[in-house]
Write an enzyme that holds these catalytic residues in place. Structure first.
Site, mmCIF file in Angstrom:
data_model
loop_
_atom_site.group_PDB
_atom_site.id
_atom_site.type_symbol
_atom_site.label_atom_id
_atom_site.label_comp_id
_atom_site.label_asym_id
_atom_site.label_seq_id
_atom_site.Cartn_x
_atom_site.Cartn_y
_atom_site.Cartn_z
ATOM 1 N N HIS A 146 -10.820 -4.371 -5.614
ATOM 2 C CA HIS A 146 -9.784 -4.124 -6.630
ATOM 3 C C HIS A 146 -10.040 -4.966 -7.882
ATOM 4 O O HIS A 146 -9.098 -5.391 -8.555
ATOM 5 C CB HIS A 146 -8.373 -4.389 -6.075
ATOM 6 C CG HIS A 146 -8.003 -3.461 -4.971
ATOM 7 N ND1 HIS A 146 -6.713 -3.259 -4.555
ATOM 8 C CD2 HIS A 146 -8.748 -2.648 -4.199
ATOM 9 C CE1 HIS A 146 -6.687 -2.367 -3.568
ATOM 10 N NE2 HIS A 146 -7.923 -1.997 -3.334
ATOM 11 N N ASP A 183 -13.461 2.834 5.567
ATOM 12 C CA ASP A 183 -12.959 2.267 4.318
ATOM 13 C C ASP A 183 -13.371 0.799 4.273
ATOM 14 O O ASP A 183 -12.746 -0.034 4.917
ATOM 15 C CB ASP A 183 -11.433 2.408 4.252
ATOM 16 C CG ASP A 183 -10.873 1.963 2.907
ATOM 17 O OD1 ASP A 183 -11.663 1.506 2.055
ATOM 18 O OD2 ASP A 183 -9.645 2.075 2.705
ATOM 19 N N ASP A 240 -15.228 -0.874 -1.754
ATOM 20 C CA ASP A 240 -13.941 -0.194 -1.574
ATOM 21 C C ASP A 240 -13.827 0.985 -2.531
ATOM 22 O O ASP A 240 -13.319 0.846 -3.615
ATOM 23 C CB ASP A 240 -12.807 -1.203 -1.810
ATOM 24 C CG ASP A 240 -11.429 -0.624 -1.532
ATOM 25 O OD1 ASP A 240 -11.355 0.446 -0.923
ATOM 26 O OD2 ASP A 240 -10.447 -1.256 -1.939
ATOM 27 N N HIS A 281 -12.544 7.065 1.194
ATOM 28 C CA HIS A 281 -11.848 7.441 -0.040
ATOM 29 C C HIS A 281 -12.715 7.284 -1.270
ATOM 30 O O HIS A 281 -13.501 6.361 -1.398
ATOM 31 C CB HIS A 281 -10.489 6.755 -0.182
ATOM 32 C CG HIS A 281 -10.506 5.284 -0.462
ATOM 33 N ND1 HIS A 281 -10.601 4.777 -1.747
ATOM 34 C CD2 HIS A 281 -10.400 4.211 0.352
ATOM 35 C CE1 HIS A 281 -10.542 3.443 -1.699
ATOM 36 N NE2 HIS A 281 -10.434 3.079 -0.431
ATOM 37 N N GLU A 299 -6.324 7.371 -2.730
ATOM 38 C CA GLU A 299 -5.932 6.527 -1.594
ATOM 39 C C GLU A 299 -5.191 5.293 -2.067
ATOM 40 O O GLU A 299 -4.226 4.839 -1.450
ATOM 41 C CB GLU A 299 -7.177 6.115 -0.793
ATOM 42 C CG GLU A 299 -6.882 5.360 0.507
ATOM 43 C CD GLU A 299 -6.863 3.843 0.379
ATOM 44 O OE1 GLU A 299 -6.563 3.157 1.357
ATOM 45 O OE2 GLU A 299 -7.148 3.328 -0.725
ATOM 46 N N GLU A 300 -5.656 4.710 -3.180
ATOM 47 C CA GLU A 300 -5.155 3.406 -3.628
ATOM 48 C C GLU A 300 -3.728 3.459 -4.153
ATOM 49 O O GLU A 300 -3.142 2.430 -4.446
ATOM 50 C CB GLU A 300 -6.077 2.846 -4.721
ATOM 51 C CG GLU A 300 -7.535 2.661 -4.289
ATOM 52 C CD GLU A 300 -7.743 1.429 -3.418
ATOM 53 O OE1 GLU A 300 -6.744 0.822 -2.984
ATOM 54 O OE2 GLU A 300 -8.908 1.083 -3.178
HETATM 55 ZN ZN LIG Z 1 -10.149 1.249 0.377
#
Ligand SMILES: [Zn+2]
Length: 550
Positions: free
Chosen positions: A411, A334, A272, A252, A306-307
């Site tokens: 994140h 991922d 990520d 992603h 995606e998130e």
């Molecule tokens: Zn991810």
């Protein structure tokens, strides 16, 4: 209801279906009129999401989300559960977990992503649904075993392309992956609605297009999503003679950092999931450098959004299912660059295909025998493979660590290349495994049955040291292919299985002092055969290739 997984699979299935039909008439469900009335009073549009039990518990701690009408079904496993510590394997199709359909404020979805990340350290964690009906359909599919109709598309999972794969693996470079991670994490963020998220998509399209320059069989396109600005990016290697069968390799593109990710929020997303996109990029580079032309179609996908509920991959997977696309395998990368646990590659056993996972295990054992393989579970909607799994396609999700020991920086502004140790050695393992997957599946086509003693001839002329290549010729398992030359000068003949022949790389050569040469090869597996003629003196020649089946 808390002990569903102690029921037999048959009773389990019956109960799950009963649950989902109850949903449709339950008085607890808001009627359309009631839903509309509550929407009118809401400051933010109401949307539907589905999520597993663990994420649902996280949702309950978020009063701001004002979660409303809720219902649930027991999801069935699509493959065997991992063995527990005593070695027992749980029964196939036992319930994986309870999955809930919930109506929430769209404005609070980022809070949910944050809460899922905080409490579960998970990247995705829920599916976004454009309507309640779509959410109900999605839940109803979960309580059924994977439809049998797709079983016909299952590949043979034979590993027989060593001649192609091994040289490609050795020229893949961690430094290339690292540079792409740095390039992608240099964008302020890659959030699905931000201008830098759009710019990152455009940058990747250009990067992949440049890698594919000069190859008319490779196209690079952006997939537009009507509800947000960031586009997914798709690179397609069109299959030569089996193009309708498609293999998908995904990662992603988007990144996120907390509940209020906006234009200026720093979200480098190095692990990520720049690491996954960078791994795909190195695979594309290596395939082009080796002039690999697959028989099946290969598609490399960098998904948007995606998130925020696997929204990009859901739209793409649904569009493929709507076209009845024959997708024979899907792999998702991922988070590949943070080694948090003892094993190198963890294969998730839930919402994935057991047969394809076994194939990946064999690919690792064949091509990367020093790597340690683990298995774990990732839960409902854990990444984009879940979007394909929901449509009935065979998926796998190899992960950087055990689920509990993944990268603690994701994140946040701290998900940087520096915090992965300024190296991409861990990602390189995943890129090599996925390249082997792409070539082994990509090189397959329908079995070729050459007629007995079929003969193909070519005529032309050659001068000193001039070469001419022929092939690939399809050789069916057990058969023999004979190449022979005749003519006026002195020619040498080289034959190789699985890759183009050269005067230094061949399975068979014939280099006498005339134009009359011949070479035969046989094979225990279906393979491609290449022939090279090299002039020793100038002359005209004729090449004859004949097959003898088993
Ligand atoms: Zn991810």
């Amino acid at each position: 209801m808390r002990h569903l997984n102690t029921l037999t699979p048959k009773r389990q299935l019956g109960l799950a279906i009963a649950l989902s039909s109850l949903l449709l008439s339950s008085p607890a469900q808001a009627s359309p009129a009631a839903t509309n009335a509550s929407n009118a009073n809401s400051s933010s549009p109401r949307v539907w999401i589905s999520l597993g039990d663990a994420a649902y518990q996280a949702l309950q701690k978020l009063p701001r989300l004002k979660a409303r009408s809720e219902t649930s079904v027991a999801a069935l496993a699509s493959g065997p559960a991992p063995a527990n510590s005593s070695g027992a394997v749980l029964e196939r199709e036992a319930a994986l977990e309870q999955v809930h359909l919930v109506e929430v404020d769209e404005g609070g979805l980022a809070d949910l992503s944050e809460a899922v990340h905080e409490s579960l350290r998970r990247c995705g964690g829920y599916l976004f649904h454009a309507s309640k009906e779509e959410g109900l359909r999605s839940l109803q599919r979960l309580s059924r075993p994977t439809p049998a109709l797709l079983a016909a598309s299952k590949p043979s999972y034979v590993i027989d392309q060593q001649a192609l794969v091994t040289p490609m693996l050795s020229q893949m470079q961690a430094s290339n992956i690292g540079q792409t991670i740095l390039d992608l994490s240099a964008f302020t963020n890659r959030y699905y609605t931000s201008s830098s998220g759009v710019a990152a998509s455009n940058w990747l399209k250009t990067r992949w297009s440049n890698l594919a320059a000069g190859r008319s069989d490779i196209t690079v396109e952006q997939f537009s999503h009507p509800a947000w600005a960031q586009k997914s990016v798709i690179a397609t290697f069109k299959g030569t003679d089996n193009a309708s069968e498609v293999v998908v390799l995904g990662a992603h593109l988007d990144s996120i950092a907390g509940a209020n990710t906006g234009e200026s929020t720093r979200a480098p997303g190095a692990d990520d999931d720049a690491s996954g996109v960078a791994s795909l990029t190195e695979i594309i580079r290596s395939l082009v450098a080796s002039n690999f032309k697959p028989r099946r179609t290969l598609k490399f996908m960098a998904y948007a959004a995606e998130e925020v509920g696997l929204r990009g991959s859901q739209e793409i997977a649904k569009s493929f299912a709507a076209m009845n696309a024959n997708v024979v395998g899907v792999i998702q990368l991922d988070m590949t660059n943070y080694k948090g646990a003892i094993n190198d590659i963890y294969l998730f056993t839930d919402y994935t295909d057991a047969g394809q996972n076994q194939f990946l295990t064999q690919l690792i054992q064949t091509y990367l025998p020093t790597l340690k393989i683990g298995s774990d579970r990732c839960g409902y909607a854990c990444s984009d493979h879940a979007s394909w799994n929901a449509q009935g396609y065979a998926t796998s999700m190899p992960f950087e660590s055990s689920f509990a020991a993944d990268n603690p920086y994701i994140h946040s502004a701290n998900d940087t290349y520096a915090n992965s140790g300024n190296q991409a050695d861990h990602s390189l393992k995943f890129a090599r495994m996925a390249l082997a997957y792409a070539v082994e599946l990509g090189a397959d086509g329908p079995a070729v049955t050459p007629p007995a003693d079929k003969t193909e001839t070519f005529s032309g002329s050659l001068t000193l040291n001039q070469t001419r290549s022929f092939g690939p010729f399809k050789l069916k398992a057990g058969g023999t292919l004979k190449a022979s030359s005749s003519g006026t000068g002195d020619i040498d003949l080289f034959v190789k299985k699985g890759a183009p022949a050269s005067s230094s790389s061949y399975d068979c050569k014939s280099d006498g002092s005339t134009a009359s040469e011949s070479c035969s090869v046989n094979s225990t597996a279906n393979t491609d055969v290449y022939v090279l003629l090299k002039g020793y003196t100038a002359g005209s020649y004729k090449l004859t290739v004949s097959y003898t089946p088993q």
